[in-house]
Design an enzyme around this catalytic site. Structure first.
Site: not given
Ligand code: CAA
Length: 384
Positions: A368, A131, A161, A273
């Site tokens: 990717e 990149s 990146w 919970r």
């Protein structure tokens, strides 16, 4: 058709699960908060043979199959995706490409320590430099140049990146040697990080996978010996595409792990919970969320394992790896967001881990190859 894992697969899965629980869970919140690179965790991962899982033992690897890799990636990613992204890049994008296309000299010199993840007791991993600031999805529009001169190439340009950007010792760099030839003018080189003219930019301050070290790398008149070019002249773009097909299995498995980690936390919380006089798991609103999470995760897992199986059988896995990546990454984002919702206000604070998983999930839809790039690959394949 066989849907059962072998004894060996189960052992590898358990080893990865134990590693994630014992080595990655402690300190994961602090590493995320302070963007601390998980060096110790990756060194321990290397000791387990997980940094060169699929590389032949002849070249320092563990000689495992791709199914084992998916299982291990899922387990590590349940706990810390900043660790698993380094594992994925080193295994799929660096070691695999070198083993498949590198010369014997390149393998002896670079692959052996990369597959071991160590050299002289120090971390030794790689990075994949495709990149650029203006060439992300449009990867053929590279502007980094590699000019041929006598017995070497001279590299100039910027990559960004880059996962493992600062921690890697070795970079695999794609660069344009003949712009008139378009994608066929791109070469790929092994560049040592400490070569004169290589500059590592500041660490990116990211939404998720904050421990992972993402940097831009600048090349200024960097001399690279000709013997460090991988494959023939103009092979760089094909190298990148073939390598990324396997990389996408790694990231799909990472996304799968993020999704299953978030789901397991939501399931546990729903049993503890209480609301309206009973554990929230007894409310259908929660039950349906858990049912949908479990179903989507199972679909993602099957796609990841199918792509891995095809790779192990030496079949073409380009289509299935893109399908696995787009589905798993979208599942990770959805499941992690729902897991925060199940936790209510507690899901929004760091101690419960699900907010981090939600932030980490997002990148799996981007790196990717974005979800949109995966859909390009899939649609081209089904329409051809
Ligand atoms: N093997 C051999 N050749 C291949 C190939 C392969 N697997 N895939 C493509 N090619 C060839 C094509 O046949 C074509 O050749 P011709 O020109 O002779 O026909 C040439 O390469 C160009 O291919 P396309 O026409 O398909 O190229 P495109 O410009 O349409 O782009 C794309 C296709 C799928 C969008 C591709 O550019 C792509 O995958 N982009 C995303 C890049 C990406 O994933 N980047 C991720 C960066 S790495 C990262 O994120 C790592 C990290 O640190 C985590």
């Amino acid at each position: 058709m066989q849907f059962q894992l072998t004894e060996e697969h189960l052992m590898i899965q358990k080893a990865a699960r134990d590693f994630a629980q014992n080595e990655c869970l402690p300190g994961v919140i602090e590493r995320d908060e302070h963007q601390k690179f998980p060096r110790e965790q990756i060194l321990k991962l290397a000791e387990l043979g997980f940094m060169g899982m699929m590389v032949s033992p002849d070249y320092g690897g563990a000689g495992m199959d791709t199914i084992s890799y998916v299982l291990a990636m899922e387990e590590v990613s349940k706990i810390d995706a900043s660790v698993s992204v380094s594992m994925s890049v080193n295994n799929s994008l660096v070691c695999w490409g070198l083993e498949k296309f590198g010369s014997e000299e390149q393998k002896q010199k670079y692959l052996v320590p990369l597959a071991q993840g160590r050299k002289n007791g120090e971390l030794y991993i790689g990075a994949f430099l495709l990149s650029e600031p203006e060439a992300g999805s449009d990867a053929t529009s590279q502007r980094t140049v590699a000019e041929e001169k006598d017995d070497h190439y001279v590299l100039n340009g910027i990559k960004n990146w880059i996962t493992n950007g600062n921690s890697a010792s070795v970079y695999l760099v794609m660069a344009q040697s003949d712009i008139a030839k378009g994608s066929k003018g791109i070469n790929v080189f092994i560049v040592e990080k400490d070569s004169p003219g290589v500059t590592v930019g500041a660490k990116e301050n990211k939404l998720g996978i904050r421990g992972s070290d993402t940097h831009s790398i600048t090349f200024t008149d960097v001399k690279v010996p000709k013997e460090n070019r991988i494959g023939g002249d103009g092979f760089g773009f094909a190298f990148a595409m073939k390598t990324l097909a396997g990389g996408r299995i790694g990231i799909a498995s990472q996304a799968l792990g993020i999704a299953s980690g978030a789901y397991e936390l939501a399931l546990k919380y729903s049993k503890e919970r209480k609301a309206f006089g009973k554990e929230i798991m007894h409310h259908q609103a929660i039950q349906f969320k858990l049912a949908d999470m479990a179903t989507r995760i199972e679909c993602a897992r099957l796609l990841c394992l199918k792509a891995a199986w095809e790779k192990d059988q030496h079949l073409d896995y380009t289509l299935s790896s893109s399908m696995a990546k787009v589905f798993s990454s979208e599942t990770a984002m959805w499941v992690a967001t729902e897991a925060v919702q199940v936790h209510g206000g507690y899901g929004y604070v760091k101690e419960y881990h699900v907010e981090r998983l939600m932030r980490d999930a997002k990148i799996t839809q981007i790196y990717e190859g974005t979800s949109e790039v995966q859909r390009i690959v899939i649609s081209r394949s089904i329409l051809k």
